[in-house]
Design a protein around this motif. Sequence first.
Motif, mmCIF file in Angstrom:
data_model
loop_
_atom_site.group_PDB
_atom_site.id
_atom_site.type_symbol
_atom_site.label_atom_id
_atom_site.label_comp_id
_atom_site.label_asym_id
_atom_site.label_seq_id
_atom_site.Cartn_x
_atom_site.Cartn_y
_atom_site.Cartn_z
ATOM 1 N N THR A 43 0.842 -1.184 0.000
ATOM 2 C CA THR A 43 0.000 0.000 0.000
ATOM 3 C C THR A 43 0.881 1.238 0.000
ATOM 4 N N LEU A 44 0.621 2.119 -0.965
ATOM 5 C CA LEU A 44 1.337 3.382 -1.048
ATOM 6 C C LEU A 44 0.389 4.505 -0.653
ATOM 7 N N TYR A 45 0.863 5.397 0.185
ATOM 8 C CA TYR A 45 0.064 6.520 0.638
ATOM 9 C C TYR A 45 0.628 7.817 0.088
ATOM 10 N N HIS A 46 -0.154 8.795 0.033
ATOM 11 C CA HIS A 46 0.164 10.163 -0.346
ATOM 12 C C HIS A 46 -0.415 10.468 -1.716
ATOM 13 N N SER A 47 0.338 11.117 -2.602
ATOM 14 C CA SER A 47 -0.277 11.630 -3.818
ATOM 15 C C SER A 47 0.525 11.325 -5.071
ATOM 16 N N ALA A 48 -0.212 11.099 -6.151
ATOM 17 C CA ALA A 48 0.380 10.958 -7.476
ATOM 18 C C ALA A 48 -0.503 11.739 -8.442
ATOM 19 N N TYR A 49 0.123 12.398 -9.385
ATOM 20 C CA TYR A 49 -0.587 13.218 -10.366
ATOM 21 C C TYR A 49 -0.100 12.835 -11.760
ATOM 22 N N TRP A 50 -0.942 13.016 -12.757
ATOM 23 C CA TRP A 50 -0.572 12.606 -14.100
ATOM 24 C C TRP A 50 -0.786 13.733 -15.099
ATOM 25 N N LEU A 51 -0.101 13.597 -16.239
ATOM 26 C CA LEU A 51 -0.203 14.597 -17.300
ATOM 27 C C LEU A 51 0.115 13.931 -18.628
ATOM 28 N N SER A 52 -0.696 14.184 -19.633
ATOM 29 C CA SER A 52 -0.390 13.757 -20.999
ATOM 30 C C SER A 52 0.341 14.902 -21.684
ATOM 31 N N LEU A 53 1.502 14.603 -22.238
ATOM 32 C CA LEU A 53 2.292 15.613 -22.949
ATOM 33 C C LEU A 53 2.135 15.475 -24.457
ATOM 34 N N LEU A 54 1.203 14.645 -24.893
ATOM 35 C CA LEU A 54 0.979 14.447 -26.319
ATOM 36 C C LEU A 54 0.750 15.783 -27.016
ATOM 37 N N ASN A 55 1.499 16.004 -28.073
ATOM 38 C CA ASN A 55 1.410 17.219 -28.895
ATOM 39 C C ASN A 55 1.902 18.487 -28.201
#
Length: 93
Positions: A43-55
């Motif tokens: 189990t991992l706690y805290h935060s992860a965020y994502w971003l698509s850099l396509l184009n």
Amino acid sequence: HYPLEVAAYNKLRQKCTNPRILMVVYVPKSINSWIQIGSDCLTLYHSAYWLSLLNYPSTNNQETVTVKVPTTQKMTSIELSRIMTELARGQLP
């Protein structure tokens, strides 16, 4: 804001068969604050965020490109499922 090596930036912004996203995971200094290992789970706690850099535009930078990863795009199990569903339908996240 996240400094990304130019080579990685260029790979992430290219169209390819398997779409790519950047995921940035915030972890505190103390490992006990963000990870728990059991006999049947990790189990991992805290935060992860994502971003698509396509184009995203090309860059003249030589070493890094700083990208802004929106904190509104939090990677959760629900969000991952949504992204995978979109990809299965031929849509990009």
